[in-house]
Design an enzyme around this catalytic site. Structure first.
Site, PDB file in Angstrom:
ATOM      1  N   ASP A  33      34.658  39.212  44.469  1.00 50.69           N
ATOM      2  CA  ASP A  33      35.095  40.404  45.203  1.00 50.69           C
ATOM      3  C   ASP A  33      36.608  40.570  45.048  1.00 50.69           C
ATOM      4  O   ASP A  33      37.335  39.575  44.976  1.00 50.69           O
ATOM      5  CB  ASP A  33      34.752  40.258  46.698  1.00 50.69           C
ATOM      6  CG  ASP A  33      34.567  41.587  47.391  1.00 50.69           C
ATOM      7  OD1 ASP A  33      33.433  41.893  47.804  1.00 50.69           O
ATOM      8  OD2 ASP A  33      35.557  42.349  47.512  1.00 50.69           O
ATOM      9  N   PHE A  36      38.713  45.033  48.179  1.00 49.05           N
ATOM     10  CA  PHE A  36      39.166  46.410  48.412  1.00 49.05           C
ATOM     11  C   PHE A  36      38.616  46.908  49.750  1.00 49.05           C
ATOM     12  O   PHE A  36      39.373  47.402  50.591  1.00 49.05           O
ATOM     13  CB  PHE A  36      38.747  47.317  47.253  1.00 49.05           C
ATOM     14  CG  PHE A  36      39.102  48.758  47.482  1.00 49.05           C
ATOM     15  CD1 PHE A  36      40.401  49.123  47.826  1.00 49.05           C
ATOM     16  CD2 PHE A  36      38.146  49.758  47.378  1.00 49.05           C
ATOM     17  CE1 PHE A  36      40.733  50.454  48.063  1.00 49.05           C
ATOM     18  CE2 PHE A  36      38.467  51.082  47.608  1.00 49.05           C
ATOM     19  CZ  PHE A  36      39.752  51.432  47.954  1.00 49.05           C
ATOM     20  N   GLY A  38      35.924  44.846  51.169  1.00 54.20           N
ATOM     21  CA  GLY A  38      35.272  43.654  51.714  1.00 54.20           C
ATOM     22  C   GLY A  38      36.257  42.809  52.500  1.00 54.20           C
ATOM     23  O   GLY A  38      37.468  42.997  52.408  1.00 54.20           O
ATOM     24  N   LEU A  63      34.513  38.954  32.850  1.00 57.83           N
ATOM     25  CA  LEU A  63      34.247  37.788  33.690  1.00 57.83           C
ATOM     26  C   LEU A  63      33.376  36.818  32.909  1.00 57.83           C
ATOM     27  O   LEU A  63      32.289  37.201  32.442  1.00 57.83           O
ATOM     28  CB  LEU A  63      33.512  38.247  34.965  1.00 57.83           C
ATOM     29  CG  LEU A  63      33.067  37.154  35.937  1.00 57.83           C
ATOM     30  CD1 LEU A  63      34.267  36.454  36.574  1.00 57.83           C
ATOM     31  CD2 LEU A  63      32.178  37.754  37.038  1.00 57.83           C
ATOM     32  N   THR A  92      35.279  51.197  38.426  1.00 53.32           N
ATOM     33  CA  THR A  92      34.465  50.100  38.971  1.00 53.32           C
ATOM     34  C   THR A  92      33.000  50.300  38.608  1.00 53.32           C
ATOM     35  O   THR A  92      32.328  49.366  38.173  1.00 53.32           O
ATOM     36  CB  THR A  92      34.645  50.010  40.497  1.00 53.32           C
ATOM     37  OG1 THR A  92      35.982  49.599  40.764  1.00 53.32           O
ATOM     38  CG2 THR A  92      33.695  49.002  41.126  1.00 53.32           C
ATOM     39  N   TYR A 145      32.066  58.900  42.665  1.00 49.72           N
ATOM     40  CA  TYR A 145      31.028  57.958  43.107  1.00 49.72           C
ATOM     41  C   TYR A 145      29.674  58.332  42.492  1.00 49.72           C
ATOM     42  O   TYR A 145      29.030  57.509  41.839  1.00 49.72           O
ATOM     43  CB  TYR A 145      30.961  58.001  44.628  1.00 49.72           C
ATOM     44  CG  TYR A 145      30.007  57.007  45.253  1.00 49.72           C
ATOM     45  CD1 TYR A 145      30.317  55.640  45.316  1.00 49.72           C
ATOM     46  CD2 TYR A 145      28.800  57.424  45.815  1.00 49.72           C
ATOM     47  CE1 TYR A 145      29.451  54.735  45.919  1.00 49.72           C
ATOM     48  CE2 TYR A 145      27.935  56.525  46.417  1.00 49.72           C
ATOM     49  CZ  TYR A 145      28.260  55.183  46.469  1.00 49.72           C
ATOM     50  OH  TYR A 145      27.400  54.289  47.065  1.00 49.72           O
TER      51      TYR A 145
HETATM   52  P1  NAD Z   1      31.234  47.750  50.962  1.00 53.64           P
HETATM   53  O1  NAD Z   1      32.399  48.628  50.713  1.00 53.64           O
HETATM   54  O2  NAD Z   1      31.148  47.033  52.262  1.00 53.64           O
HETATM   55  O3  NAD Z   1      31.098  46.662  49.811  1.00 53.64           O
HETATM   56  C1  NAD Z   1      31.542  46.843  48.503  1.00 53.64           C
HETATM   57  C2  NAD Z   1      32.253  45.566  48.069  1.00 53.64           C
HETATM   58  O4  NAD Z   1      32.686  45.694  46.706  1.00 53.64           O
HETATM   59  C3  NAD Z   1      33.498  45.282  48.896  1.00 53.64           C
HETATM   60  O5  NAD Z   1      33.493  43.936  49.319  1.00 53.64           O
HETATM   61  C4  NAD Z   1      34.662  45.566  47.925  1.00 53.64           C
HETATM   62  O6  NAD Z   1      35.823  44.826  48.219  1.00 53.64           O
HETATM   63  C5  NAD Z   1      34.023  45.211  46.614  1.00 53.64           C
HETATM   64  N1  NAD Z   1      34.638  45.862  45.445  1.00 53.64           N
HETATM   65  C6  NAD Z   1      34.959  47.171  45.295  1.00 53.64           C
HETATM   66  N2  NAD Z   1      35.478  47.385  44.078  1.00 53.64           N
HETATM   67  C7  NAD Z   1      35.470  46.178  43.430  1.00 53.64           C
HETATM   68  C8  NAD Z   1      35.889  45.752  42.148  1.00 53.64           C
HETATM   69  N3  NAD Z   1      36.406  46.612  41.263  1.00 53.64           N
HETATM   70  N4  NAD Z   1      35.743  44.443  41.820  1.00 53.64           N
HETATM   71  C9  NAD Z   1      35.236  43.550  42.709  1.00 53.64           C
HETATM   72  N5  NAD Z   1      34.823  43.912  43.951  1.00 53.64           N
HETATM   73  C10 NAD Z   1      34.947  45.213  44.301  1.00 53.64           C
HETATM   74  O7  NAD Z   1      29.927  48.653  50.759  1.00 53.64           O
HETATM   75  P2  NAD Z   1      28.382  48.306  50.928  1.00 53.64           P
HETATM   76  O8  NAD Z   1      27.822  49.267  51.880  1.00 53.64           O
HETATM   77  O9  NAD Z   1      28.177  46.871  51.139  1.00 53.64           O
HETATM   78  O10 NAD Z   1      27.827  48.712  49.484  1.00 53.64           O
HETATM   79  C11 NAD Z   1      27.484  47.745  48.515  1.00 53.64           C
HETATM   80  C12 NAD Z   1      26.873  48.455  47.312  1.00 53.64           C
HETATM   81  O11 NAD Z   1      25.689  49.136  47.706  1.00 53.64           O
HETATM   82  C13 NAD Z   1      27.801  49.477  46.669  1.00 53.64           C
HETATM   83  O12 NAD Z   1      27.651  49.409  45.271  1.00 53.64           O
HETATM   84  C14 NAD Z   1      27.263  50.787  47.186  1.00 53.64           C
HETATM   85  O13 NAD Z   1      27.518  51.837  46.298  1.00 53.64           O
HETATM   86  C15 NAD Z   1      25.785  50.497  47.318  1.00 53.64           C
HETATM   87  N6  NAD Z   1      25.154  51.360  48.315  1.00 53.64           N
HETATM   88  C16 NAD Z   1      25.363  51.171  49.651  1.00 53.64           C
HETATM   89  C17 NAD Z   1      24.772  52.039  50.573  1.00 53.64           C
HETATM   90  C18 NAD Z   1      24.936  51.874  52.064  1.00 53.64           C
HETATM   91  O14 NAD Z   1      24.458  52.710  52.804  1.00 53.64           O
HETATM   92  N7  NAD Z   1      25.545  50.828  52.564  1.00 53.64           N
HETATM   93  C19 NAD Z   1      23.990  53.115  50.122  1.00 53.64           C
HETATM   94  C20 NAD Z   1      23.830  53.286  48.751  1.00 53.64           C
HETATM   95  C21 NAD Z   1      24.401  52.406  47.854  1.00 53.64           C
HETATM   96  N1  UDP Z   2      31.792  40.536  29.030  1.00 54.79           N
HETATM   97  C1  UDP Z   2      32.113  39.753  30.118  1.00 54.79           C
HETATM   98  N2  UDP Z   2      31.575  38.491  30.198  1.00 54.79           N
HETATM   99  C2  UDP Z   2      30.753  37.990  29.244  1.00 54.79           C
HETATM  100  C3  UDP Z   2      30.428  38.825  28.144  1.00 54.79           C
HETATM  101  C4  UDP Z   2      30.971  40.094  28.074  1.00 54.79           C
HETATM  102  O1  UDP Z   2      32.855  40.158  31.006  1.00 54.79           O
HETATM  103  O2  UDP Z   2      30.307  36.863  29.378  1.00 54.79           O
HETATM  104  C5  UDP Z   2      32.351  41.888  28.988  1.00 54.79           C
HETATM  105  C6  UDP Z   2      33.366  42.081  27.888  1.00 54.79           C
HETATM  106  O3  UDP Z   2      34.508  42.695  28.466  1.00 54.79           O
HETATM  107  C7  UDP Z   2      32.703  43.044  26.938  1.00 54.79           C
HETATM  108  C8  UDP Z   2      31.698  43.775  27.827  1.00 54.79           C
HETATM  109  O4  UDP Z   2      31.280  42.789  28.755  1.00 54.79           O
HETATM  110  O5  UDP Z   2      33.608  43.980  26.421  1.00 54.79           O
HETATM  111  C9  UDP Z   2      30.488  44.308  27.107  1.00 54.79           C
HETATM  112  O6  UDP Z   2      29.907  43.252  26.381  1.00 54.79           O
HETATM  113  P1  UDP Z   2      28.968  43.541  25.150  1.00 54.79           P
HETATM  114  O7  UDP Z   2      28.575  42.211  24.579  1.00 54.79           O
HETATM  115  O8  UDP Z   2      27.889  44.451  25.525  1.00 54.79           O
HETATM  116  O9  UDP Z   2      29.873  44.356  24.141  1.00 54.79           O
HETATM  117  P2  UDP Z   2      31.157  43.982  23.290  1.00 54.79           P
HETATM  118  O10 UDP Z   2      32.214  44.933  23.762  1.00 54.79           O
HETATM  119  O11 UDP Z   2      31.516  42.537  23.533  1.00 54.79           O
HETATM  120  O12 UDP Z   2      30.720  44.241  21.890  1.00 54.79           O
END
Ligand code: NAD
Ligand code: UDP
Ligand code: UDP
Length: 311
Positions: A33, A36, A38, A63, A92, A145
């Site tokens: 996480d 942002f 969380g 990752l 994201t 979104y």
């Molecule tokens: P939330 O905001 O509480 O949780 C989202 C988490 O993702 C947070 O902990 C945030 O810090 C983390 N995050 C955001 N961007 C990130 C990034 N780039 N890298 C790593 N972590 C990142 O929201 P939630 O309600 O728990 O939702 C979780 C998932 O479920 C989301 O994908 C959301 O779109 C989906 N969802 C939720 C609902 C709902 O009603 N709660 C409905 C539909 C879909």
């Molecule tokens: N990737 C990652 N972890 C892994 C393997 C891939 O984060 O263990 C990411 C990496 O940034 C890559 C993307 O996933 O660009 C897509 O991977 P894929 O093998 O589909 O395509 P690539 O761009 O490597 O040809």
């Protein structure tokens, strides 16, 4: 051998419940996480477990870890948060999905996407079935979104077709419960906090728009059933409660449950706010044997008890 499971967005509302449940069910959990939306408090009770590991990381960057299954939940979910930095929201959903799919491909791991009822936009079909393609504005304030999540679904299905990846796509409808962020602007948290503080309940528009609210425990159960379903069950599968309420109903129910002195105050309806939303869950019932069991009042009582701690 314990399964190693990655949960992205694991410190968020749904993610923290999922991490806890997976550990209870006998898995080792890696929670990733960027905090942002969380909070560490959400997973504080898991920090001492030898089966839980926490990693600060933004999934828009690659990752490299070793796991057997991936639940991809990372993404801000409430309109005020996903609209705060809309470009980051799309990154994201899209770059994050590419990275997690690349990871799953290298590991031959099954990956589940937390998609959303927002892929249906302001739906012209009611209730929404999975074969409805939706009614989404591509250039509005919710598009970062909605279109981000739609593009993520496209990526999941292309990795499935092109690379034979095992995927699961859950379309989650409005879910509520303990550990929602008290200030995240979503309707259930807003109304409960306002009612507990005796402040006016902010009803947007005339309150006739509808939503169907699922309690978090039911939703987590559905996500786990979907992950463990046979590989043919890729989804998309709607997960949500079919009981549909107007937002005015919700305001009145929250006032009654909390015994609050709050009045209803009216505010403008946000742009592109969907008029109605209700899942058709026939597919989840037949393919997963899943349906929600917690009724709105029972779930709201548990959520009210949680929010009282903040005051
Ligand atoms: P939330 O905001 O509480 O949780 C989202 C988490 O993702 C947070 O902990 C945030 O810090 C983390 N995050 C955001 N961007 C990130 C990034 N780039 N890298 C790593 N972590 C990142 O929201 P939630 O309600 O728990 O939702 C979780 C998932 O479920 C989301 O994908 C959301 O779109 C989906 N969802 C939720 C609902 C709902 O009603 N709660 C409905 C539909 C879909
Ligand atoms: N990737 C990652 N972890 C892994 C393997 C891939 O984060 O263990 C990411 C990496 O940034 C890559 C993307 O996933 O660009 C897509 O991977 P894929 O093998 O589909 O395509 P690539 O761009 O490597 O040809
Ligand atoms: N809503 C409201 N008052 C609030 C917050 C939300 O009337 O304080 C309304 C909002 O306009 C929408 C519904 O409640 O019609 C659900 O909003 P939320 O942001 O929780 O979820 P979403 O619109 O993404 O389903």
């Amino acid at each position: 051998m314990r399964k190693r499971v990655l949960v992205t967005g694991g410190a968020g509302f749904l993610g923290s419940h999922l991490c806890k449940r997976l550990i209870q069910d006998g898995s080792d959990v890696l929670c990733v996480d960027n905090y942002f939306t969380g909070r560490k408090e959400n997973i504080a009770e898991l920090l001492d477990s030898p089966h839980f590991e926490l990693m600060r990381h933004d999934i828009t960057f690659s990752l490299y870890v070793e796991v057997d299954e991936i639940y991809n939940l990372a993404c801000p979910a409430s309109p005020i948060h996903y609209q705060f930095d809309p470009v980051q929201t799309t990154k994201t959903s899209v770059h994050g999905a590419i990275n997690m799919l690349g990871l799953a491909k290298r590991l031959k791991a099954t990956i589940l996407q937390a998609s959303t009822s927002e892929v249906y936009g302001d739906p012209a079909v009611h209730p929404q079935t999975e074969d409805y393609w939706g009614n989404v504005n591509p250039i509005g304030p919710r598009s970062c979104y909605d279109e981000g999540k739609r593009c993520a679904e496209t990526l999941f299905f292309d990795y499935h077709r092109q690379h034979g990846l095992n995927i699961r796509v859950a379309r989650i409808f409005n879910t509520y419960g303990p550990r929602m962020h008290p200030n995240d602007g979503r309707v259930v948290s807003n109304f409960i906090m306002q009612a507990l503080r005796g402040e006016p309940i902010t009803l947007y528009g005339d309150g006739s728009q509808t939503r169907s609210f699922c309690f978090v425990d039911d939703l987590i159960d559905g996500l786990i059933k979907l992950m463990n379903a046979p590989d043919e069950v890729t989804g998309p599968v709607n997960l949500g409660n079919t009981a549909e309420f107007t937002i005015r109903n919700l305001a009145e129910t929250v006032i009654a449950l909390t015994g609050s002195s709050s009045n209803i105050g009216y505010e403008p309806l946000p742009e592109d706010d969907p008029r109605q939303r209700q899942p058709d869950i026939s597919l989840a019932k037949s393919a997963l044997g899943w349906e929600p069991v917690v009724e709105l009042e029972e779930g709201l009582r548990k959520t009210v008890a949680y929010f009282k701690q903040f005051l």
